[in-house]
Design a protein around this motif. Sequence first.
Motif, short mmCIF file in Angstrom:
data_model
loop_
_atom_site.label_atom_id
_atom_site.label_comp_id
_atom_site.label_asym_id
_atom_site.label_seq_id
_atom_site.Cartn_x
_atom_site.Cartn_y
_atom_site.Cartn_z
N GLU A 192 36.15 -2.16 64.95
CA GLU A 192 36.16 -3.63 65.00
C GLU A 192 37.18 -4.16 65.99
OE1 GLU A 192 36.87 -4.77 61.00
OE2 GLU A 192 34.94 -3.98 60.28
N LYS A 193 38.16 -3.33 66.32
CA LYS A 193 39.22 -3.79 67.22
C LYS A 193 38.94 -3.45 68.68
CE LYS A 193 42.88 -3.72 63.76
NZ LYS A 193 44.11 -3.08 63.30
N GLY A 194 37.86 -2.76 68.95
CA GLY A 194 37.57 -2.43 70.34
C GLY A 194 36.88 -1.08 70.47
N TRP B 179 40.65 2.22 73.44
CA TRP B 179 41.75 2.72 72.59
C TRP B 179 42.43 3.92 73.26
CZ3 TRP B 179 42.31 7.08 69.07
CH2 TRP B 179 43.34 6.91 68.15
N VAL B 180 41.61 4.83 73.75
CA VAL B 180 42.17 6.01 74.42
C VAL B 180 42.93 5.59 75.68
CG1 VAL B 180 41.57 8.13 75.66
CG2 VAL B 180 40.43 7.60 73.52
N THR B 181 42.36 4.64 76.41
CA THR B 181 43.01 4.17 77.64
C THR B 181 44.39 3.60 77.32
OG1 THR B 181 40.85 3.57 78.49
CG2 THR B 181 42.74 2.66 79.65
#
Lengths: 496, 184
Positions: free
Chosen positions: B64-66, B71-73
């Motif tokens: 839900e946050k992306g 996230w990994v980036t």
Amino acid sequence: MALDNFEQELFDDLAGYQSDQDLNLDQEWSDLETKLPKKKDKRRFFFWWWGSSLAAIALLVGLLLNKNDFKSTINEQQVYQTSPEIDNSNILNSINTTEIVSSSESIQVQKNTTTNEIEKDQPQLKNSATSFLTNANIETVEIKNPRTVSAPIIPSDFRVNSQFSKTSKTTVNIFTTNDQKNKNKFIGENSPIISIEKEGVIEDAVLLSNILEDNSTIDTQKEIAINNENVNAIDTLDEKEKIVIEKAEEALEGKLISLAITNNWSLTASGIYGLNKINRTTSLDNQSAVDFISNYEEPTDFAAFDLKLMRTLNKHISIFSGVRWSQHTSLFNLNDVFDVERIDENVLTEEIYYLAGNVEYNYGPAQYNVTVRSKLWQKYQSISIPIGVSVHTSLLKKWSVQNDFAIYISPFQNNVGRKVIKTETDYFVFDNQNYTTKLFFGLGNQLAVNFKLSPKFLLQFNFDTGIDLSSRLNTEQHYQLRFSHIGAGLGGKYVF
Amino acid sequence: MDIQRIISGCKNNERRAQEALFKGYAGYVYTICRRYAANNEDARENMQDVFMKVFTKIEQFNYEKGTFKNWVTRIAINHSLNRAKVNAKVIPIVSLSENAFRIPQNESSEVHTDKQEKLIQAIQKLPKGYRQVLNLYVFEQKSHKEIGALLNIEPSSSRSQLARAKTILKKLIEDHKTKSYGIR
């Protein structure tokens, strides 16, 4: 924000670019896989699985050794010489009176019966003994003990577990067989022997403290009670008959018997060494600090020293308490460069050499590198008080196994060592002694195999596991710190 | 295996899922790390650290946050920014003026001849602060204010460092072209 041409060209060239041509993915994965933590639940499972397995193996080995030990202690060479005096033993049969003759070389057997009780069947007694009972309400039999020197009867420190104020019980086996070999088998090396002659029949009564495994050669087996603190009398549990034996103290010649091992009190001292595991969690906002510490602090070893005072309740169960000093050691191994932001001091941040040859020095409160290369030992020491229960096989035998389970209350801690804690912009050194500690609880289990070196002293090999139930640190100010450990050790047990 | 199943497997600490995730994203993460690191060895080490963080923190990932890639980036960039390595020393610019962007002998024989590789190598030669600002501004599209907040520097300092980074980078590229074509 608009990129200029050069920036846009850079972005177009590199934004979608993926460069893994010089990467050996299999090799990289292999390297990474070795660093990845194993499944937590598996690790916990294996920790306890190993512990349980070792405990089970040790118990099994102990039981086997125990069994073999019984056989191995048979002294085939031991022949109890029947003294010629025995033929001249004198039995005093005094009906309706009780006469106890105290003598350093005599045993008095007193039997109290009632008329009603005579009716009861006494199949385990020899006929002569039965008739002996039926004819008397109170009989006192005096027998000269033919073996007061060669084989002690009951030493003064002889105790059997007592649940009553003055009465304890054990088993008397009365031999009438002439098979000397089998008789010796049960008599053993140190067991007290009672020789009784009644109306020309010699009976050997051997105290074996309920550990008989083969009673095929026993004619009569009676459970008896040891009465009074001086342990110079034996009463049958069956109240209708009472046997009182007074023995000669001086006849013991300093010998102690193995039954002494079942005494009420013992003191155990042992050392343990092994591995520990740190469990550090937090419900506060300092998760990053905890993660940081966890990344750099690796548990190394565990050491403990135990003193246990044990009270025997019965043949297989004891309770204990005492004191444990323990130390969980870990290594805070830091080899890193921190970007540090100092706002209160100016540092040289850059030396810019322009292509024209000009040099510009930038000073100011900015980032600079701090290199920390340290191996900082962390020692978490505590003094704990165990309160526990011990379950054991018979301590009379050469080999025995015991399992001590305890709750540990730990009011004292001394945490030694320093840590370097990194924040987003700075770092600081923290002394473990500044952490506020608190009383904590733990569970511990120690499986031990005892080897009897002498009637009063046992060598102990133990396997120890334990886990903290609550945090050692004040969780309102710090994180939760809990340890668990697994270790092995060596110790000694002295029986009072 | 789709990414959701892979992530789900990683959350259960399944090795096969972790391997699939690693092999799928290693190149991407490595490229980010290369842009922020002074050399490939540091970048490789950073990449390993990034995946360690990804696997140990994957429970915190929330769709839900992306996207997972974002996230990994974010982890890769944050790690690259935070991680100051012993080997990641800034190459003194005094040497750049003399031997600017001279590819080491052992690397010159490597196959990396394409433009992107040269650009990355040039970026790696930038002083650390310049390299960080350039990466954040050009590739992560951060404003100077955001960069200032991230690196704890003034926005004006970010602006000037970007300018210097571009100047040096242009010079390095120019020098390289000159040497490649034998022009002096």
